[in-house]
Motif scaffolding. Structure first.
Motif, PDB file in Angstrom:
ATOM      1  N   SER A 166       0.795  -1.215  -0.045  1.00  0.00           N
ATOM      2  CA  SER A 166       0.136  -0.126  -0.008  1.00  0.00           C
ATOM      3  C   SER A 166       0.904   1.325  -0.141  1.00  0.00           C
ATOM      4  N   LEU A 167       1.963   1.449   0.671  1.00  0.00           N
ATOM      5  CA  LEU A 167       2.804   2.393   0.895  1.00  0.00           C
ATOM      6  C   LEU A 167       3.418   2.529  -0.709  1.00  0.00           C
ATOM      7  N   VAL A 168       3.813   1.705  -1.222  1.00  0.00           N
ATOM      8  CA  VAL A 168       4.691   1.548  -2.390  1.00  0.00           C
ATOM      9  C   VAL A 168       3.666   2.103  -3.458  1.00  0.00           C
ATOM     10  N   ILE A 169       2.258   1.893  -3.529  1.00  0.00           N
ATOM     11  CA  ILE A 169       1.592   2.448  -4.325  1.00  0.00           C
ATOM     12  C   ILE A 169       0.970   3.857  -4.048  1.00  0.00           C
ATOM     13  N   GLY A 170       0.768   3.911  -2.531  1.00  0.00           N
ATOM     14  CA  GLY A 170       0.067   5.061  -2.141  1.00  0.00           C
ATOM     15  C   GLY A 170       0.833   6.239  -2.201  1.00  0.00           C
ATOM     16  N   ILE A 171       1.963   6.315  -1.576  1.00  0.00           N
ATOM     17  CA  ILE A 171       2.673   7.618  -1.258  1.00  0.00           C
ATOM     18  C   ILE A 171       3.104   8.245  -2.603  1.00  0.00           C
ATOM     19  N   PRO A 172       3.548   7.383  -3.674  1.00  0.00           N
ATOM     20  CA  PRO A 172       3.812   8.177  -4.961  1.00  0.00           C
ATOM     21  C   PRO A 172       2.638   8.699  -5.621  1.00  0.00           C
ATOM     22  N   LEU A 173       1.402   7.772  -5.663  1.00  0.00           N
ATOM     23  CA  LEU A 173       0.409   8.561  -5.825  1.00  0.00           C
ATOM     24  C   LEU A 173      -0.359   9.535  -5.188  1.00  0.00           C
ATOM     25  N   GLY A 174      -0.243   9.562  -4.054  1.00  0.00           N
ATOM     26  CA  GLY A 174      -0.501  10.853  -3.134  1.00  0.00           C
ATOM     27  C   GLY A 174       0.499  11.833  -3.440  1.00  0.00           C
ATOM     28  N   ILE A 175       1.595  11.733  -3.763  1.00  0.00           N
ATOM     29  CA  ILE A 175       2.471  12.856  -4.291  1.00  0.00           C
ATOM     30  C   ILE A 175       1.948  13.465  -5.607  1.00  0.00           C
ATOM     31  N   ALA A 176       1.662  12.574  -6.497  1.00  0.00           N
ATOM     32  CA  ALA A 176       1.222  12.921  -7.854  1.00  0.00           C
ATOM     33  C   ALA A 176      -0.123  13.524  -7.827  1.00  0.00           C
ATOM     34  N   VAL A 177      -0.919  13.185  -6.811  1.00  0.00           N
ATOM     35  CA  VAL A 177      -2.329  13.831  -6.930  1.00  0.00           C
ATOM     36  C   VAL A 177      -2.150  15.223  -6.188  1.00  0.00           C
ATOM     37  N   SER A 178      -1.153  15.653  -5.361  1.00  0.00           N
ATOM     38  CA  SER A 178      -0.716  16.890  -4.895  1.00  0.00           C
ATOM     39  C   SER A 178      -0.371  17.902  -5.733  1.00  0.00           C
ATOM     40  N   ARG A 179       0.263  17.287  -6.872  1.00  0.00           N
ATOM     41  CA  ARG A 179       1.074  18.086  -7.801  1.00  0.00           C
ATOM     42  C   ARG A 179       0.271  18.554  -9.098  1.00  0.00           C
ATOM     43  N   TRP A 180      -0.768  17.479  -9.487  1.00  0.00           N
ATOM     44  CA  TRP A 180      -1.666  17.659 -10.622  1.00  0.00           C
ATOM     45  C   TRP A 180      -3.104  17.495 -10.248  1.00  0.00           C
ATOM     46  N   SER A 181      -3.683  18.939 -10.446  1.00  0.00           N
ATOM     47  CA  SER A 181      -5.190  18.897 -10.238  1.00  0.00           C
ATOM     48  C   SER A 181      -5.849  18.064 -11.089  1.00  0.00           C
ATOM     49  N   LYS A 182      -5.679  17.693 -12.287  1.00  0.00           N
ATOM     50  CA  LYS A 182      -6.442  17.001 -12.973  1.00  0.00           C
ATOM     51  C   LYS A 182      -6.615  15.705 -12.594  1.00  0.00           C
TER      52      LYS A 182
END
Length: 295
Positions: free
Chosen positions: A114-130
């Motif tokens: 979950s961390l391997v998937i979730g942390i990078p995805l959370g970072i990406a979500v915070s950077r790209w509004s779309k």
């Protein structure tokens, strides 16, 4: 006036045809790509089996010492270590050691995945509004959907066993770490980011040296919630063959074995408390360390 009292519905034959078409399409998909998905998840299965064997086949004193050492390194709290030792010794005394180790193996692998998937995805979500506009509603649906529903597509795609159960646990447990990683990064003070830009920090340097350290307490809260949600999925995952403390609980429910269910339920609570206290203590330690370094 029937239209005021009777809600309009799809014709029964049309609804049946639609359901059959969807079911048949999913069956064809699983027949065509099921083996490919099994191959894709083979490394995860190997890691799961290795972790489970390590915990169940090693001498129990070594496993106990290892778990307590990790608890001490993470928390630096003698109270948490003593409490963890008491809980694990009680679990072993009542004959639930192997099942508990299988459950801990499942939680460890599910949390790391979950961390391997979730942390990078959370970072990406915070950077790209779309991306955020797509991911956040998806997480809303995932967190409101009953946990049993996750088992249906996973079982149809991969069958019954450790890996399907692990995937169901990960899908159920990953939303908190995505949400709180996104939240922690977005809550970083704009003045701090401006100062980093003024010093000529690149986007990667700003993320690694400013945003992630400042967001770490919030991210750790997400990790804690992910662990708790993974544990809450243990009994549900036992319905598709996941071994551990969930299977005795399920057997107790079906056979009305009161003591079996209560004892294994208390074991799940004990494991949950250990994970909760250790992860919370680690989060507080990281927060104090950050304050010392930056303040």
């Amino acid at each position: 006036m029937d239209w005021l009292t009777k809600f309009p519905t799809m014709d029964g034959a049309q609804l049946t045809a639609l359901k059959k078409a969807i079911d048949e399409g999913f069956r064809n998909f699983t027949r065509a790509y099921g083996e490919s998905f099994e191959t894709l998840f083979q490394p995860l299965q190997s890691f799961m089996i290795w972790t489970e064997r390590l915990l169940t086949q090693s001498p129990w004193p070594l496993v106990l010492i290892g778990i307590l050492a990790i608890a001490w390194l993470a928390s630096r709290s003698i109270k948490i270590v003593i409490g963890s030792a008491a809980a694990l010794l009680a679990i072993g005394y009542f004959g639930m050691w192997d099942d508990t180790m299988k459950t801990i193996a499942m939680i460890v692998v599910a949390t790391l995945t979950s961390l391997v998937i979730g942390i990078p995805l959370g970072i990406a979500v915070s950077r790209w509004s779309k991306l955020r506009a797509v991911v956040v509603p998806t997480l809303d649906v995932m967190q409101t959907m009953p946990s049993f529903v996750y088992l249906i597509p996973v079982v149809m795609l991969l069958g019954i066993g450790k890996v399907p159960g692990l995937i169901a646990v990960v899908i159920y447990a990953v939303p908190p770490v995505i949400r709180l990683t996104d939240l922690g990064i977005r809550l970083v003070d704009a003045d701090v980011l401006e100062a980093a830009d003024a010093y000529g920090a690149s986007g990667w340097q700003r993320l690694a040296n400013v945003q992630l350290p400042l967001a770490l307490p919030t991210i750790m809260a997400g990790v804690n919630q992910t662990i708790m949600m993974a544990l809450s999925m243990v009994v549900v995952a036992s319905m598709i063959g996941v071994q551990g403390l969930g299977q005795p609980v399920l057997r107790a429910i079906s056979g009305q074995y009161f003591t079996l269910g209560v004892f294994n339920g208390f074991a799940i609570v004990g494991v949950a408390i250990i994970f909760d206290r250790v992860s919370q203590a680690l989060g507080r330690r990281l927060q104090r360390h950050r304050e010392v370094v930056h303040g």
